[in-house]
Design an enzyme around this catalytic site. Sequence first.
Site, PDB file in Angstrom:
ATOM      1  N   GLU A  53       0.788  -1.223   0.000  1.00  0.00           N
ATOM      2  CA  GLU A  53       0.000   0.000   0.000  1.00  0.00           C
ATOM      3  C   GLU A  53       0.830   1.289   0.000  1.00  0.00           C
ATOM      4  OE1 GLU A  53      -2.918  -0.262   3.145  1.00  0.00           O
ATOM      5  OE2 GLU A  53      -3.962  -1.899   2.153  1.00  0.00           O
TER       6      GLU A  53
ATOM      7  N   GLU B  54      -5.841  -8.430   0.221  1.00  0.00           N
ATOM      8  CA  GLU B  54      -6.516  -8.143   1.494  1.00  0.00           C
ATOM      9  C   GLU B  54      -7.968  -7.805   1.223  1.00  0.00           C
ATOM     10  OE1 GLU B  54      -4.831  -5.121   4.082  1.00  0.00           O
ATOM     11  OE2 GLU B  54      -2.803  -5.855   3.686  1.00  0.00           O
TER      12      GLU B  54
HETATM   13  C1  FCB Z   1      -4.755  -2.230   5.275  1.00  0.00           C
HETATM   14  C2  FCB Z   1      -3.413  -2.668   5.847  1.00  0.00           C
HETATM   15  C3  FCB Z   1      -3.517  -3.734   6.892  1.00  0.00           C
HETATM   16  C4  FCB Z   1      -4.714  -3.542   7.787  1.00  0.00           C
HETATM   17  C5  FCB Z   1      -5.960  -3.357   6.965  1.00  0.00           C
HETATM   18  C6  FCB Z   1      -7.223  -3.234   7.771  1.00  0.00           C
HETATM   19  O1  FCB Z   1      -4.675  -0.911   4.834  1.00  0.00           O
HETATM   20  O2  FCB Z   1      -2.604  -3.144   4.816  1.00  0.00           O
HETATM   21  O3  FCB Z   1      -2.309  -3.752   7.591  1.00  0.00           O
HETATM   22  O4  FCB Z   1      -4.490  -2.504   8.636  1.00  0.00           O
HETATM   23  O5  FCB Z   1      -5.825  -2.226   6.164  1.00  0.00           O
END
Ligand code: FCB
Length: 442
Positions: free
Chosen positions: A168, A353
């Site tokens: 990110e 994610e």
């Molecule tokens: C993302 C992050 C992860 C976690 C999620 C909820 O932005 O990569 O570490 O905090 O959000």
Amino acid sequence: MPIKYSRKDFPEGFKFGAATAAYQIEGSENGNCGTCHWDTFSTTPGNVNNGENGSIACDHFHRFEEDLDLVKAGGFDSYRFSTSWARVMPDGKTINKDGLDYYDRLADAICERNLLPNLTLYHWELPSALADIGGWANRETAKRFVDHTNAVIKCIGDRMDAVATINEPWCVAWLSYFLGHHAPGLRDIRAAARAMHHVLLAHGLSIDAMRSLGTSNIGIVLNLTEVQQASDTQSDVSAKDRLDGIHNRWFLDAIFKAEYPDDILKDLIHFMPTNLEDDMTLISSSIDWIGINYYTRTIVAEDANEPWPSIKEIKGPLQQTQMGWEIYPDGLKSSLVRVSREYTGELPMLVTENGMAWKDTVLNEKVFDPIRADYISSHLSAAKAAIDQGVNLKGFFYWSLLDNFEWAFGYEKRFGLVHVDFETQKRTPKASFHDLALALTS
Ligand code: FCB
């Protein structure tokens, strides 16, 4: 509540995984780990909920075998984890043998369970020594990232199924140096503009280093959001384009087109490092896969009272998670389709994610979280719809395996499939863990 999909609904070879990140679970007081900018940020009053930090977290450093058993029991194929730069190089340059030994044992333990290791080299633990020289605002940090890359890859690269450079970059740069929500908590457009470039330069340099070491299957993980305008006025539509430019196109254009979007660059250029075009070839080095993290949409309006980018976020009407994030699975589909059509074509894509936080509690050794199974079902449905529209999606990772240190929110926000009691370190798989395990093993 059963998950509405199972393996059979996805193409042959599609991988399911669970994701974690080093600082959020390991416990930074273990194993001669160095301090990182999150240690100082969280020790500064007002930055993190209840002044909490990652010094113990889930004590995964000592409990990783037990936690990997859970990944296996959950029916997953793959485990996404990260290596802490501050653990590998406590002073930003000297290797900590205990740190590398730990990742060596972790890599073996993942492989012993026939899980595919998906490594992220940087998930935000910038060593304090590098924070001292300006962190990502300083070009030197990008160069030093090569040392971290080399140390980790030489140690465990032989066993990795996939490697991502940076998690990110928008959070690393904009959220942390412009909005000030994450370490180092700066609100400075010049530092932010520089960080927006240097984090991508670090990615390019790291790719180059890994190619020299013969590493295969290398990528990067971007967090995308679907940006929508609060109204159809010209000013809100252009606010939407600006946020889309800063959050999404900045990174996609740089990596896949070797350029920054003109509409954003024209305003940021005053703060950017000079000669940045010289780095664009490196930044756009070819990669083997792209990871997308997706949680929610963002609705914006123009805020004419503020300087550029003059945008404010508007709360939407949909059901929200414990984070206050709207549940909007359609945005996952549209983000995947957009990236594939406008940027990546056939390049393999992973949802690295996706998940939700809820105020989960343990009752009679059980955690009842039907909303999470529902969230997972609706996002798997969106992933499936993207595949049906031609997206070369190869896998889906739930965030997160464990409740953990959720950055500025501390330990309150629970994203895990497994509940963690932070007093006793007891793990309790939630109902959604069992639901998903059933979907993945039946
Ligand atoms: C993302 C992050 C992860 C976690 C999620 C909820 O932005 O990569 O570490 O905090 O959000």
